[in-house]
Design a protein around this motif. Structure first.
Motif, PDB file in Angstrom:
ATOM      1  N   VAL A   1      -2.647  16.314   5.147  1.00  0.00           N
ATOM      2  CA  VAL A   1      -3.160  14.742   5.584  1.00  0.00           C
ATOM      3  C   VAL A   1      -1.461  14.293   5.231  1.00  0.00           C
ATOM      4  N   ALA A   2      -1.334  13.247   6.003  1.00  0.00           N
ATOM      5  CA  ALA A   2      -0.396  12.380   5.978  1.00  0.00           C
ATOM      6  C   ALA A   2      -1.004  10.833   6.400  1.00  0.00           C
ATOM      7  N   VAL A   3      -0.154   9.817   5.556  1.00  0.00           N
ATOM      8  CA  VAL A   3      -0.307   8.464   5.736  1.00  0.00           C
ATOM      9  C   VAL A   3       0.814   7.808   6.130  1.00  0.00           C
ATOM     10  N   ILE A   4       0.704   6.950   7.399  1.00  0.00           N
ATOM     11  CA  ILE A   4       2.060   6.011   7.714  1.00  0.00           C
ATOM     12  C   ILE A   4       1.519   4.641   8.341  1.00  0.00           C
ATOM     13  N   GLY A   5       1.936   3.864   8.688  1.00  0.00           N
ATOM     14  CA  GLY A   5       1.760   2.425   8.106  1.00  0.00           C
ATOM     15  C   GLY A   5       2.144   2.149  10.475  1.00  0.00           C
ATOM     16  N   ALA A   6       1.445   1.086  10.951  1.00  0.00           N
ATOM     17  CA  ALA A   6       1.642   1.337  12.169  1.00  0.00           C
ATOM     18  C   ALA A   6       1.433  -0.775  12.534  1.00  0.00           C
ATOM     19  N   PRO A   7       2.344  -1.574  13.704  1.00  0.00           N
ATOM     20  CA  PRO A   7       2.221  -2.155  14.190  1.00  0.00           C
ATOM     21  C   PRO A   7       0.925  -2.949  14.078  1.00  0.00           C
ATOM     22  N   ASP A   8       0.361  -4.004  13.496  1.00  0.00           N
ATOM     23  CA  ASP A   8      -0.744  -4.610  13.584  1.00  0.00           C
ATOM     24  C   ASP A   8      -0.487  -6.445  13.745  1.00  0.00           C
ATOM     25  N   ILE A  46       0.054  -0.916  -0.163  1.00  0.00           N
ATOM     26  CA  ILE A  46      -0.071   0.040  -0.273  1.00  0.00           C
ATOM     27  C   ILE A  46       1.119   1.066   0.138  1.00  0.00           C
ATOM     28  N   TYR A  47       0.577   2.582  -0.923  1.00  0.00           N
ATOM     29  CA  TYR A  47       1.577   3.436  -1.127  1.00  0.00           C
ATOM     30  C   TYR A  47       0.623   4.387  -0.289  1.00  0.00           C
ATOM     31  N   SER A  48       1.708   5.038   0.447  1.00  0.00           N
ATOM     32  CA  SER A  48       0.734   6.069   1.110  1.00  0.00           C
ATOM     33  C   SER A  48       0.202   7.143   0.496  1.00  0.00           C
ATOM     34  N   GLN A  49       0.860   7.710  -0.745  1.00  0.00           N
ATOM     35  CA  GLN A  49       0.907   9.308  -1.280  1.00  0.00           C
ATOM     36  C   GLN A  49      -0.886   8.360  -2.316  1.00  0.00           C
ATOM     37  N   GLU A  50      -1.337   7.513  -2.579  1.00  0.00           N
ATOM     38  CA  GLU A  50      -2.178   7.361  -3.042  1.00  0.00           C
ATOM     39  C   GLU A  50      -3.518   7.150  -2.245  1.00  0.00           C
ATOM     40  N   VAL A  51      -3.292   7.368  -0.700  1.00  0.00           N
ATOM     41  CA  VAL A  51      -3.866   7.062   0.063  1.00  0.00           C
ATOM     42  C   VAL A  51      -4.272   8.420   0.415  1.00  0.00           C
ATOM     43  N   GLU A  52      -3.286   9.486   0.655  1.00  0.00           N
ATOM     44  CA  GLU A  52      -3.159  10.779   1.016  1.00  0.00           C
ATOM     45  C   GLU A  52      -4.320  11.207  -0.303  1.00  0.00           C
ATOM     46  N   ARG A  53      -3.620  10.888  -1.942  1.00  0.00           N
ATOM     47  CA  ARG A  53      -4.817  11.692  -2.519  1.00  0.00           C
ATOM     48  C   ARG A  53      -5.822  11.992  -2.445  1.00  0.00           C
ATOM     49  N   VAL A  70      -2.369   4.316   8.895  1.00  0.00           N
ATOM     50  CA  VAL A  70      -2.935   5.256   9.518  1.00  0.00           C
ATOM     51  C   VAL A  70      -3.101   6.423   9.281  1.00  0.00           C
ATOM     52  N   ALA A  71      -4.075   6.991   8.991  1.00  0.00           N
ATOM     53  CA  ALA A  71      -4.141   8.386   8.497  1.00  0.00           C
ATOM     54  C   ALA A  71      -3.633   9.431   9.228  1.00  0.00           C
ATOM     55  N   ALA A  72      -2.829  10.774   9.411  1.00  0.00           N
ATOM     56  CA  ALA A  72      -2.861  11.804  10.048  1.00  0.00           C
ATOM     57  C   ALA A  72      -3.293  12.676   9.625  1.00  0.00           C
ATOM     58  N   VAL A  73      -4.444  13.464   9.640  1.00  0.00           N
ATOM     59  CA  VAL A  73      -6.010  14.375   9.343  1.00  0.00           C
ATOM     60  C   VAL A  73      -5.451  16.026  10.814  1.00  0.00           C
ATOM     61  N   ILE A  74      -4.372  17.671   9.008  1.00  0.00           N
ATOM     62  CA  ILE A  74      -5.479  18.168  10.240  1.00  0.00           C
ATOM     63  C   ILE A  74      -6.898  19.195   9.254  1.00  0.00           C
TER      64      ILE A  74
END
Length: 511
Positions: free
Chosen positions: A435-442, A417-424, A450-454
């Motif tokens: 928005v900035a998207v990261i991966g978190a352990p699961d 999964i590519y973060s920029q695609e999700v961010e767009r 995980v999406a960080a959003v303002i």
């Protein structure tokens, strides 16, 4: 032209009385700029600097910064730029690594420099822009010790012109060595991409310690013209400068573009002089680009590159917000004329059209290597190809679509999964400002999105709203599992979002 110094002498010969530099009420013609640069080069030589000795600058944007560049370009000194946003220990590390003979700094940093002096034995002379402390010499006084004919030194094409430090997201920042030959090529590439013309007026708000500002300055220097210098980015000041100075060209990051088009006083300023706005350093959310095109017109160019090398550009005519060409807004375009691009799989083979791999570039606008770091230099290159660490794919016309930084790719349930695609996709929601998207352990999936959003001021949206919205635009397995609402993002000294810090914030909030 062989060296960057040739840009300065050529402009002074051809257009001596035309304006070269503007900062507030200060204006220097090309002839005046050359004389001051030669004086500085001579003063540095008389202070003990030889060809390829380092001269460091710690300052915000100013005409003195431009003079330091030009003095180094004429005489073969290496200019080492220091990010003024760094903490004192980081500044000490950068200066200790480059070991400059001279440090040019602004008076506002005198206290920081005073505290570091004892740890910087290589620095023989401290030159202060502004009111100088007792242990430093004032910039203008230092300038007057030089000969207006310049130093008895001359730069060579393969000399190192600059050492520019990377953001250091995975450890110590690395000093990128860029030669005169590479910087001339970069300036020519950006000049072509921005349609820079003689007597153009380039506005510089990007920090001059950064490769981005240097690229657009050099682009204008290729054609002569004026460089208008702002200390920092202020949307009202930029709009006023466009209207009063008839600015033709700007280099901005997407957040700056957003600040301009959303400024409440936009309509009261005449922006009709603008011919090109090059945006870079991060993807432009499509909603922002639509608003920008409506306000400025078809003047936008998307460029991609790194401190280590110049890469690609998407020209103005491909910035369509409707119809079949709209998908190209996700592209960073084709390789520059002096650059070649490959997309390479983990097995070292070239990827097919549509297949994701790592971008490799080569050409004259690529770095010489990392200063004092042979191991990192060897790791960065495969033969003469620079491995950028960015992941992307080609379309049938060899336009590049970035998908992520290699280290930021999220692997969830075995899927990439590519973060920029999700961010767009998330950025399309009207309540989202950033928005900035990261991966978190699961435990189940390995990693979770995980999406960080303002949010936009006054807007409201729940995590469920954003997750549902995202799933309507991209595959469900790519949608965020969690949404982290923040008031501001942590950033790197370069101004980019610090995803390492974001992961730490998420881990702390979900401990």
């Amino acid at each position: 032209m062989r060296t960057l110094g040739d840009l300065i002498t050529r402009a002074a010969r051809f257009s001596p009385d035309d304006v070269a530099l503007v900062q507030g009420d200060r204006r220097f013609t090309h002839a005046q700029h050359l004389e001051r640069a030669r004086r500085l080069a001579s003063a540095l030589h008389r202070a003990g600097c030889a060809r390829q000795d380092r001269v460091a600058v710690l300052a915000m944007n100013c005409t003195e910064y431009a003079e330091a560049f030009s003095a180094a370009w004429l005489s073969g000194y290496i200019l080492s730029t220091v990010n003024f946003r760094l903490a004192p220990p980081e500044i000490a590390w950068v200066l200790g690594d480059t070991a400059p003979r001279v440090l040019v700094f602004e008076a506002q940093y005198a206290e920081v420099v005073a505290g570091l002096k004892a740890a910087l034995p290589s620095i023989e002379i401290f030159v202060c822009i502004g009111e100088a402390p007792a242990w430093a010499v004032a910039y203008e006084d230092f300038l007057q010790t030089g000969d207006p004919e310049g130093a008895p030194l001359e730069a060579r094409a393969d000399d190192i012109a600059h050492i520019i430090y990377t953001s250091g997201t995975t450890g110590r920042p690395k000093g990128v060595m860029r030669s005169h030959r590479a910087e001339l090529a970069m300036g020519e590439c950006v000049c072509l991409a921005m349609d820079v013309r003689p007597r153009g007026r380039m506005l510089e708000v990007m920090p001059m310690f950064h490769a981005g500002a240097q690229s657009s300055m050099l682009a204008q220097m290729w054609r002569g013209g004026e460089i208008h210098i702002h200390r920092a980015f202020d949307p009202e000041a930029v709009l006023k400068a466009i209207a009063t100075e008839k600015i033709t060209h700007l280099h901005l990051v997407p957040l700056m573009v957003q600040a301009l088009v959303d400024h409440p006083g936009f309509e009261s300023h005449d922006v009709s002089s603008v011919e090109t706005i090059l945006y870079a350093a991060a993807p432009m959310p499509v909603p922002v680009l639509r608003r920008a095109l409506a306000r400025f017109g078809p003047v936008f160019v998307n460029a991609w590159g790194q401190t280590e090398g110049t890469g690609t550009a998407l020209p103005k005519h491909l910035h369509a917000v409707d119809g079949p060409m709209v998908e190209l807004l996700g592209s960073i375009g084709n390789a520059y004329p002096l650059t070649q691009v490959r997309i390479v799989g983990d097995d070292g083979r070239d990827c097919a059209v549509g297949e994701v791999g790592e971008l490799w570039i080569r050409g004259e606008a690529v770095m010489s290597g990392y200063w004092n770091n042979t191991t990192a230099t060897l790791e960065a290159f495969h033969d003469d190809w620079l491995k950028t660490g960015d992941m992307g794919r080609f379309d049938a016309c060899e336009r590049v679509f970035l998908v992520d930084r290699k280290k930021d790719m999220i692997i969830s349930g075995g899927e990439n999964i590519y973060s920029q695609e999700v961010e767009r996709a998330i950025a399309e929601h009207p309540a989202v400002a950033q928005v900035a998207v990261i991966g978190a352990p699961d435990e189940k999936w390995g990693e979770a999105v995980v999406a960080a959003v303002i949010l936009q001021p006054g807007a409201q949206a729940s995590a469920a709203d954003l997750i549902t919205h995202t799933a309507s635009l991209i595959a469900s397995y790519k949608k965020p599992k969690q949404v982290l609402f923040l008031d501001a993002f942590p950033t790197l000294p370069s101004g980019k979002v610090n995803k390492v810090a974001l992961r730490a914030i998420h881990a702390s909030s979900h401990a």
